[in-house]
Design a protein around this motif. Sequence first.
Motif, PDB file in Angstrom:
ATOM      1  N   SER A 149       0.849  -1.189   0.000  1.00 17.25           N
ATOM      2  CA  SER A 149       0.000   0.000   0.000  1.00 17.25           C
ATOM      3  C   SER A 149       0.889   1.245   0.000  1.00 17.25           C
ATOM      4  O   SER A 149       1.709   1.422   0.912  1.00 17.25           O
ATOM      5  CB  SER A 149      -0.911  -0.010   1.238  1.00 17.25           C
ATOM      6  OG  SER A 149      -1.687   1.163   1.286  1.00 17.25           O
TER       7      SER A 149
ATOM      8  N   THR B 133      -0.505   2.895  -7.809  1.00 16.31           N
ATOM      9  CA  THR B 133      -1.429   1.970  -7.143  1.00 16.31           C
ATOM     10  C   THR B 133      -2.253   1.201  -8.171  1.00 16.31           C
ATOM     11  O   THR B 133      -2.559   0.009  -7.976  1.00 16.31           O
ATOM     12  CB  THR B 133      -2.358   2.749  -6.193  1.00 16.31           C
ATOM     13  OG1 THR B 133      -1.567   3.420  -5.205  1.00 16.31           O
ATOM     14  CG2 THR B 133      -3.345   1.824  -5.514  1.00 16.31           C
TER      15      THR B 133
ATOM     16  N   THR C  72       5.710   3.185   1.855  1.00 16.15           N
ATOM     17  CA  THR C  72       4.533   2.318   1.938  1.00 16.15           C
ATOM     18  C   THR C  72       3.991   2.300   3.357  1.00 16.15           C
ATOM     19  O   THR C  72       4.655   2.718   4.318  1.00 16.15           O
ATOM     20  CB  THR C  72       4.896   0.898   1.498  1.00 16.15           C
ATOM     21  OG1 THR C  72       5.941   0.386   2.336  1.00 16.15           O
ATOM     22  CG2 THR C  72       5.358   0.878   0.051  1.00 16.15           C
TER      23      THR C  72
END
Length: 518
Positions: free
Chosen positions: A381, A473, A517
């Motif tokens: 992420s 992403t 991240t």
Amino acid sequence: MSQHIRPDGEHPDPVWDEAYELFDKSIEGTLTEVDAAQLNELVAGDQAFRQGYLRYISTHAALHRTAIPVSTAFNRDLLENAEASSTQDTPSIQDALFTQDTVPRTADPVSPGTGQHAVWQTWLLAVMAAGIAILVIDWFAQSTPNEPLAKQADIVATLVTSKGCSWGESSLPTSQGSKLTRGRINLLTGLATIQFASGVSMSLEAPADVELIDSMNCVLHDGRMYATVPNAAQGFRVDTNTAVLVDHGTSFGVAVDKAVGMTDVQVFEGIVDVQQRTTQKKQRMLTGERTIVENGRFDIIDFDSDDVFNSINDEAEKDDFQDAITITTRNGQGREKNVLPFEPRAGAFKNRLIVKTSTMHPKYNSKSYIGLDLAAIQGKSIRRVSFQLSIIPSTRGYASLVPDATFAVYGVTDQSLDDWQPESMNWENAPANGALSSIDPAKSILLGRFEIPQGQDSGYATIESPQLVQFLTDDTNGIATLIVVRETSETNVRGLAHMFASSATRNGVAPTLRVITE
């Protein structure tokens, strides 16, 4: 220290305290270099100070010629008292000087008749000389009010602009607006413009080392310059370590690499005569021609030939991305390619990225495509991300011909286009490519912009945006394709092509993603 009355009779002014101290030192011969510069500035820039100084020294001279034993302090008090009352119905300076109540007697009093006449004759001569001097100084001051009078004849040029400049050891002043005499100036960073008294305009592009000889001659020891020479200044001469250039009313550029002993001359318009120093061989160059002059070489070459100047970059800047995951074009499937409307010769620009937009001559446009391998962040992420390019000195064109430049970075959203290969990609088949600086909006997204000020040839260009986070992403194939374009055009077809370090640049920082991240 007491406050002194201005000679024009106005209120006390502390500045005159300093002025009288300098006047004293001038008479006593104790001026330092700093004092002399300060005095020169005072008398050249303010009529009241000029007149005050001349009255002061003429008074001192008159007193000594009459054998009156005075100090500079006595001279100062006498002049102040006389000048302060000049607007009233009171004795003049002459009266103040020669009344028995004011001036002490000498050991041998002046006898009546011829002695007194000699005193007044001396005074009148001093006043006449001072008056003439004031008129002359006023005339010069009106034509050049801010320059030291003694140096007017020595001024050969003016430093009219300095943009983002830092300076090395120089024998000339480096502040914008400075008047320049014969001497040497060393520009470390930025872009500076020098206007010669002959009318020649010369732009220096850092790093540059130039020596001014006179209004029609200079020596470029190292670096790059762009000159515009009006017809009135035909014959303007530039010397380098390998060549002598004589211009005949034109615009031209010169790049000197002192380390390898090479001079690169490009004529944008007009005529330049070039002579090789070692052989004395001469060649006349016309509009659009270019030559390389070395001790063993003197050739007319293709204007678009790739130069071979070295480019060294500083270490990467440290910031709050120090602990980020770093991805460069040196990792995995990373790759780069410059695309131009024409195919450059084999090997050209292979060790740098080149970005340029010219509405005047689209043939010279160039965009940089950058492929980054995202394997290191797959499945993670992403919280923050930045993209960074390392700016390196350009070897094509002149910064003087391109204003502050805005660049855009796009991401290719059509992931089927990510399989491009540098060997087979060109202007026609490059992903999402459009005319000039445009990119196909149906196949791409704008990720951010950055600006490079005119003349800057080092440092880092960085973008950080939510669009960049989202772009990475959304990736599903592990490859991100970025396109760098310059949105700013040039003012001349020979304007600068901006350059950035690639994965092949020696000592350079390759295009870099830094990702934080969760």
